[in-house]
Design a protein around this motif. Structure first.
Motif, short mmCIF file in Angstrom:
data_model
loop_
_atom_site.label_atom_id
_atom_site.label_comp_id
_atom_site.label_asym_id
_atom_site.label_seq_id
_atom_site.Cartn_x
_atom_site.Cartn_y
_atom_site.Cartn_z
N LEU A 105 8.68 -4.59 3.02
CA LEU A 105 9.03 -3.17 3.06
C LEU A 105 8.21 -2.36 2.05
CD1 LEU A 105 12.85 -3.49 3.66
CD2 LEU A 105 11.13 -2.67 5.29
N GLN A 106 7.94 -2.94 0.88
CA GLN A 106 7.09 -2.25 -0.09
C GLN A 106 5.67 -2.12 0.45
OE1 GLN A 106 8.40 -0.68 -2.93
NE2 GLN A 106 10.12 -1.26 -1.64
N GLY A 107 5.17 -3.19 1.05
CA GLY A 107 3.84 -3.13 1.65
C GLY A 107 3.77 -2.14 2.81
N ILE A 108 4.82 -2.10 3.60
CA ILE A 108 4.89 -1.16 4.71
C ILE A 108 4.82 0.28 4.20
CG2 ILE A 108 6.64 -0.16 6.27
CD1 ILE A 108 7.18 -2.98 7.28
N ARG A 109 5.46 0.54 3.07
CA ARG A 109 5.43 1.89 2.51
C ARG A 109 4.02 2.27 2.08
NH1 ARG A 109 11.19 1.26 -0.63
NH2 ARG A 109 12.46 1.98 1.12
N ILE A 110 3.28 1.32 1.54
CA ILE A 110 1.90 1.61 1.13
C ILE A 110 1.01 1.79 2.36
CG2 ILE A 110 -0.16 0.64 0.02
CD1 ILE A 110 1.82 -0.64 -2.02
N VAL A 111 1.09 0.87 3.30
CA VAL A 111 0.25 0.95 4.49
C VAL A 111 0.62 2.18 5.32
CG1 VAL A 111 -0.38 -0.20 6.64
CG2 VAL A 111 -0.23 -1.52 4.52
N GLY A 112 1.92 2.46 5.44
CA GLY A 112 2.35 3.64 6.19
C GLY A 112 1.81 4.92 5.61
N LYS A 113 1.71 4.98 4.30
CA LYS A 113 1.19 6.17 3.63
C LYS A 113 -0.31 6.33 3.86
CE LYS A 113 0.92 8.36 -0.92
NZ LYS A 113 1.28 8.28 -2.33
N ALA A 114 -1.03 5.22 3.90
CA ALA A 114 -2.48 5.28 3.96
C ALA A 114 -3.08 5.15 5.36
CB ALA A 114 -3.06 4.18 3.06
N SER A 115 -2.34 4.57 6.29
CA SER A 115 -2.91 4.27 7.61
C SER A 115 -2.55 5.33 8.64
CB SER A 115 -2.40 2.92 8.09
OG SER A 115 -2.88 2.65 9.39
N SER A 116 -3.47 5.60 9.52
CA SER A 116 -3.19 6.52 10.62
C SER A 116 -2.71 5.78 11.87
CB SER A 116 -4.44 7.34 10.96
OG SER A 116 -5.49 6.46 11.37
N ASP A 117 -2.54 4.47 11.75
CA ASP A 117 -2.14 3.65 12.89
C ASP A 117 -0.73 3.10 12.68
OD1 ASP A 117 -1.89 1.97 15.05
OD2 ASP A 117 -3.52 0.62 14.47
N PRO A 118 0.31 3.76 13.25
CA PRO A 118 1.68 3.28 13.07
C PRO A 118 1.92 1.89 13.65
CG PRO A 118 1.65 5.26 14.45
CD PRO A 118 0.24 4.97 14.04
N ALA A 119 1.10 1.47 14.60
CA ALA A 119 1.27 0.14 15.20
C ALA A 119 1.06 -0.95 14.16
CB ALA A 119 0.32 -0.04 16.37
N ARG A 120 0.21 -0.70 13.19
CA ARG A 120 -0.05 -1.68 12.13
C ARG A 120 1.25 -2.02 11.40
NH1 ARG A 120 -4.72 0.41 9.36
NH2 ARG A 120 -5.93 -0.98 10.65
N VAL A 121 2.03 -0.99 11.08
CA VAL A 121 3.30 -1.17 10.38
C VAL A 121 4.34 -1.81 11.30
CG1 VAL A 121 5.24 0.11 9.38
CG2 VAL A 121 2.90 0.64 8.69
N ARG A 122 4.45 -1.31 12.52
CA ARG A 122 5.43 -1.87 13.47
C ARG A 122 5.16 -3.33 13.76
NH1 ARG A 122 4.87 3.17 15.99
NH2 ARG A 122 3.43 2.29 17.49
N ASP A 123 3.90 -3.68 13.98
CA ASP A 123 3.55 -5.08 14.27
C ASP A 123 3.90 -6.00 13.10
OD1 ASP A 123 2.62 -4.23 16.72
OD2 ASP A 123 0.49 -4.42 16.21
N ALA A 124 3.62 -5.55 11.89
CA ALA A 124 3.94 -6.36 10.71
C ALA A 124 5.45 -6.55 10.59
CB ALA A 124 3.39 -5.70 9.45
N ALA A 125 6.20 -5.50 10.82
CA ALA A 125 7.67 -5.60 10.75
C ALA A 125 8.19 -6.58 11.79
CB ALA A 125 8.31 -4.22 10.93
N GLU A 126 7.68 -6.50 12.99
CA GLU A 126 8.16 -7.40 14.06
C GLU A 126 7.79 -8.85 13.77
OE1 GLU A 126 10.35 -6.67 16.40
OE2 GLU A 126 10.36 -4.64 15.60
N GLN A 127 6.61 -9.08 13.23
CA GLN A 127 6.23 -10.46 12.87
C GLN A 127 7.15 -11.01 11.79
OE1 GLN A 127 3.95 -12.72 14.22
NE2 GLN A 127 4.20 -11.17 15.80
N ALA A 128 7.46 -10.19 10.80
CA ALA A 128 8.37 -10.65 9.74
C ALA A 128 9.76 -10.93 10.30
CB ALA A 128 8.45 -9.61 8.63
N LEU A 129 10.22 -10.07 11.19
CA LEU A 129 11.55 -10.26 11.77
C LEU A 129 11.62 -11.52 12.63
CD1 LEU A 129 12.55 -6.60 12.65
CD2 LEU A 129 13.41 -8.03 10.77
N SER A 130 10.49 -11.94 13.18
CA SER A 130 10.48 -13.16 14.01
C SER A 130 10.82 -14.40 13.15
CB SER A 130 9.15 -13.34 14.73
OG SER A 130 8.13 -13.69 13.81
N LEU A 131 10.63 -14.29 11.84
CA LEU A 131 10.98 -15.41 10.95
C LEU A 131 12.48 -15.60 10.82
CD1 LEU A 131 8.40 -14.75 8.09
CD2 LEU A 131 8.25 -16.46 9.92
#
Length: 194
Positions: free
Chosen positions: A166-192
Motif C-alpha cells: 500500500l505504501q508503494g502503491i501510494r508512491i506509484v499512484g502519485k507518479a504514474s499516469s497508468d492506473p492499471a500499474r497500481v491495480r495489477d500490483a494490488a490484484e497480484q498481492a491479493l492472489s497471495l
C-alpha cells in the motif's frame, strides 16, 4: 493583560498541513507558511513553535483524520478476507485519484523525505503504519480462524506485505499516469491470500 489571538489556531494548523502536504517539508519555507496561513511569523512561533514543530503538529493533525473506514471495514462481522480485499482495492483506487496524484499521502511523503534523518518524523510514520498494519493483521488472524486463509500462511507477514504494498502503491499512484500499474500490483498481492 494578555492579548487574545486574532486568528483561529485550528484553522491555521489545517492551512499549514495543507501546504506541507502539497509541497513537502523542505520545500516549504517560513515565508511560505506566513503567506499561506495569513498570520505573522511571530504568531506562528508563539502558537506552534518553529517550522519543524509546526510540521510535527501538522502530521499529528493528519493522523487524526486517518482513514475512518479502515477499522469499520476490517472489523465487520462475517468473512474477513473480502473486507481485506475491499480495503486494498479501495486504497489502490484512491492512490490513482487526481488528489492523490497532486499530493500523495503525507505519511508516505514524509517517510521518503524526512524519516531517514528525522527521528520525530520517523516515529510518527511508524505509528501511522502500525495503525494500518494492526487492523490488517487482526482481520487476517480472523480469516485464518474462520478457515478463509490457509493454515500455512503467516497473518503477520501478510499484513506487513500489504502495508508495504500500500505504501508503494501510494508512491506509484502519485507518479504514474497508468492506473492499471497500481491495480495489477494490488490484484497480484491479493492472489497471495488464496
Amino acid at each position: 493583560m494578555a492579548r487574545t489571538k486574532e486568528f483561529d489556531p485550528e484553522a491555521a494548523l489545517q492551512a499549514a498541513l495543507e501546504l506541507f502536504w502539497q509541497r513537502g517539508y523542505e520545500a516549504t519555507s517560513m515565508a511560505d507558511l506566513v503567506e499561506h496561513i495569513g498570520i505573522g511569523r511571530a504568531s506562528i512561533y508563539a502558537t506552534f513553535g518553529n517550522k519543524h514543530e509546526l510540521f510535527l503538529k501538522a502530521m499529528d493533525r493528519y493522523a487524526e483524520g486517518r482513514d475512518p473506514l479502515l477499522l469499520a471495514e476490517l472489523s465487520q462481522p462475517g468473512p474477513a478476507l473480502p473486507a481485506v480485499r475491499a480495503v486494498v482495492r479501495r486504497m489502490a483506487e484512491e492512490a490513482t485519484s487526481l488528489e492523490a496524484r497532486l499530493h500523495g499521502c503525507l505519511i508516505t511523503n514524509t517517510a521518503s523525505e524526512l524519516a531517514p534523518h528525522d527521528p520525530a518524523a520517523a516515529r510518527r510514520v511508524e505509528i501511522s503504519w502500525e495503525h494500518l498494519e494492526t487492523p490488517l493483521h487482526s482481520a487476517l488472524i480472523r480469516a485464518q480462524a474462520q478457515g478463509e486463509l490457509p493454515e500455512d500462511r503467516d497473518p503477520r507477514a501478510l499484513a506487513r506485505m500489504l502495508l508495504v504494498l500500500l505504501q508503494g502503491i501510494r508512491i506509484v499512484g502519485k507518479a504514474s499516469s497508468d492506473p492499471a500499474r497500481v491495480r495489477d500490483a494490488a490484484e497480484q498481492a491479493l492472489s497471495l491470500l488464496d
